[in-house]
Design an enzyme around this catalytic site. Structure first.
Site, PDB file in Angstrom:
ATOM      1  N   ARG A 288       0.828  -1.214   0.000  1.00 19.00           N
ATOM      2  CA  ARG A 288       0.000   0.000   0.000  1.00 19.00           C
ATOM      3  C   ARG A 288       0.862   1.264   0.000  1.00 19.00           C
ATOM      4  O   ARG A 288       0.366   2.349  -0.283  1.00 19.00           O
ATOM      5  CB  ARG A 288      -0.920   0.010   1.228  1.00 19.00           C
ATOM      6  CG  ARG A 288      -1.998  -1.042   1.173  1.00 19.00           C
ATOM      7  CD  ARG A 288      -2.939  -0.895   2.341  1.00 19.00           C
ATOM      8  NE  ARG A 288      -3.691   0.352   2.273  1.00 19.00           N
ATOM      9  CZ  ARG A 288      -4.766   0.530   1.529  1.00 19.00           C
ATOM     10  NH1 ARG A 288      -5.223  -0.438   0.779  1.00 19.00           N
ATOM     11  NH2 ARG A 288      -5.402   1.684   1.524  1.00 19.00           N
TER      12      ARG A 288
ATOM     13  N   HIS B  37      -8.722 -11.206   5.421  1.00 19.12           N
ATOM     14  CA  HIS B  37      -8.560 -10.993   3.981  1.00 19.12           C
ATOM     15  C   HIS B  37      -8.095 -12.256   3.261  1.00 19.12           C
ATOM     16  O   HIS B  37      -7.597 -12.176   2.134  1.00 19.12           O
ATOM     17  CB  HIS B  37      -7.599  -9.840   3.722  1.00 19.12           C
ATOM     18  CG  HIS B  37      -8.169  -8.509   4.120  1.00 19.12           C
ATOM     19  ND1 HIS B  37      -7.391  -7.383   4.316  1.00 19.12           N
ATOM     20  CD2 HIS B  37      -9.440  -8.119   4.374  1.00 19.12           C
ATOM     21  CE1 HIS B  37      -8.164  -6.361   4.671  1.00 19.12           C
ATOM     22  NE2 HIS B  37      -9.418  -6.795   4.705  1.00 19.12           N
TER      23      HIS B  37
ATOM     24  N   GLN C 238      -5.433  -8.632   9.025  1.00 17.39           N
ATOM     25  CA  GLN C 238      -5.640  -8.232   7.634  1.00 17.39           C
ATOM     26  C   GLN C 238      -4.588  -8.856   6.725  1.00 17.39           C
ATOM     27  O   GLN C 238      -4.708  -8.787   5.505  1.00 17.39           O
ATOM     28  CB  GLN C 238      -5.563  -6.702   7.519  1.00 17.39           C
ATOM     29  CG  GLN C 238      -6.661  -5.961   8.255  1.00 17.39           C
ATOM     30  CD  GLN C 238      -6.399  -4.460   8.284  1.00 17.39           C
ATOM     31  OE1 GLN C 238      -5.629  -3.968   9.088  1.00 17.39           O
ATOM     32  NE2 GLN C 238      -7.056  -3.750   7.390  1.00 17.39           N
TER      33      GLN C 238
END
Length: 265
Positions: free
Chosen positions: A62, A145, A127
């Site tokens: 990210r 996830h 996550q």
């Protein structure tokens, strides 16, 4: 977390346990507060994000520096990319799978596994899709996830082995496109995992959020479910989103090591 004291003070055998704790309360008050919360809680849930994995050498996809070939993963890790640009989708995930080949859990992962055995924490919701919590020995893990360590056909859900995906084969049952068992952008989270994490956090006395900016919905709503105390452990504060009871600034591995030392005094 103010680094205004030498942490080696804790190993000074000339000091009593009480003196060490008194020193820690002055120099690391947030850490001591978190230790006290851990010790008094009857049900603690840890929620982890990318900051928990980066210290094992996993890139943060990210971040600007972590982008793969300067392509935003939010445009590659989608159902549209899988269906319309499969070669790019496949190459992206092959790169991520290969990047995990020599990755091992760091000491922070093992500390959380040890705390679970000691009944200090009851569950981990994560996550991260790398499976490092499970690899370090944690038993009650909710991978919100999904997992990049298992694979299936996108069309018929037939499970396949990693080498089949890496060899760029098609599904032997229906000829469909293969994918890792991760939640792509735009997909819903696995309901069984989500429900378990939701229920655990609802009943928690303490929720410790480690290494996540809480930018991704719906996981960013989880801390608000608890009526208990909430703690953020992160390099940066999460501004304007959630009023944590305690904020400990720092990297996951370093903070967990220090917390573990204080717990063992």
């Amino acid at each position: 977390m103010e680094h205004n004291g030498d942490w080696k003070t804790l190993s000074n055998e000339a000091l009593t346990k009480e003196e060490k704790l008194k020193w820690a309360k002055v120099c690391y008050p947030e850490l001591v507060q978190l230790v006290q919360l851990l010790q008094s809680s009857t049900y603690t849930v840890v929620l982890t994000g990318a900051g928990m994995s980066t210290e094992s050498g996993i890139p943060d996809f990210r971040s600007q520096s972590g982008w793969w070939k300067n392509i935003d993963p939010r445009k590659v890790a989608t159902v549209d990319a899988l269906e319309e640009h499969y070669s790019l989708f496949q190459e992206f995930y092959q790169t991520r799978v290969k990047a995990l080949e020599n990755i091992e859990p760091h000491i922070g992962h093992y500390i959380l596994a040890k705390w679970e055995k000691k009944n200090l924490i009851q569950a981990i919701a994560t996550q991260n899709v790398d499976g490092l919590h499970q690899k370090s020995g944690s038993k009650t893990v909710y991978p919100l996830h999904g997992s990049i360590r298992s694979f299936r056909c996108h069309h018929c859900d037939q499970a396949v082995k990693e080498e089949v995906f890496m060899n760029e084969d098609s599904c032997s049952i229906c000829g469909g496109k293969l994918r890792p068992n991760v939640v792509l952008f735009g997909e819903t989270l696995p309901s069984d995992v989500w429900d378990s994490a939701y229920q655990s956090i609802e009943q928690a006395d303490l929720v410790i959020v480690i290494g996540t900016s809480l930018e991704v919905y719906p996981v960013n709503e989880l801390p608000s479910l608890t009526k208990g105390k909430t703690v953020l452990v992160n390099v940066d504060e999460v501004s304007g989103f959630y009023p944590f009871d305690v904020i400990v600034k720092g990297k996951a591995k370093e903070v967990l090591e220090k917390l573990n030392e204080l717990l063992e005094l």
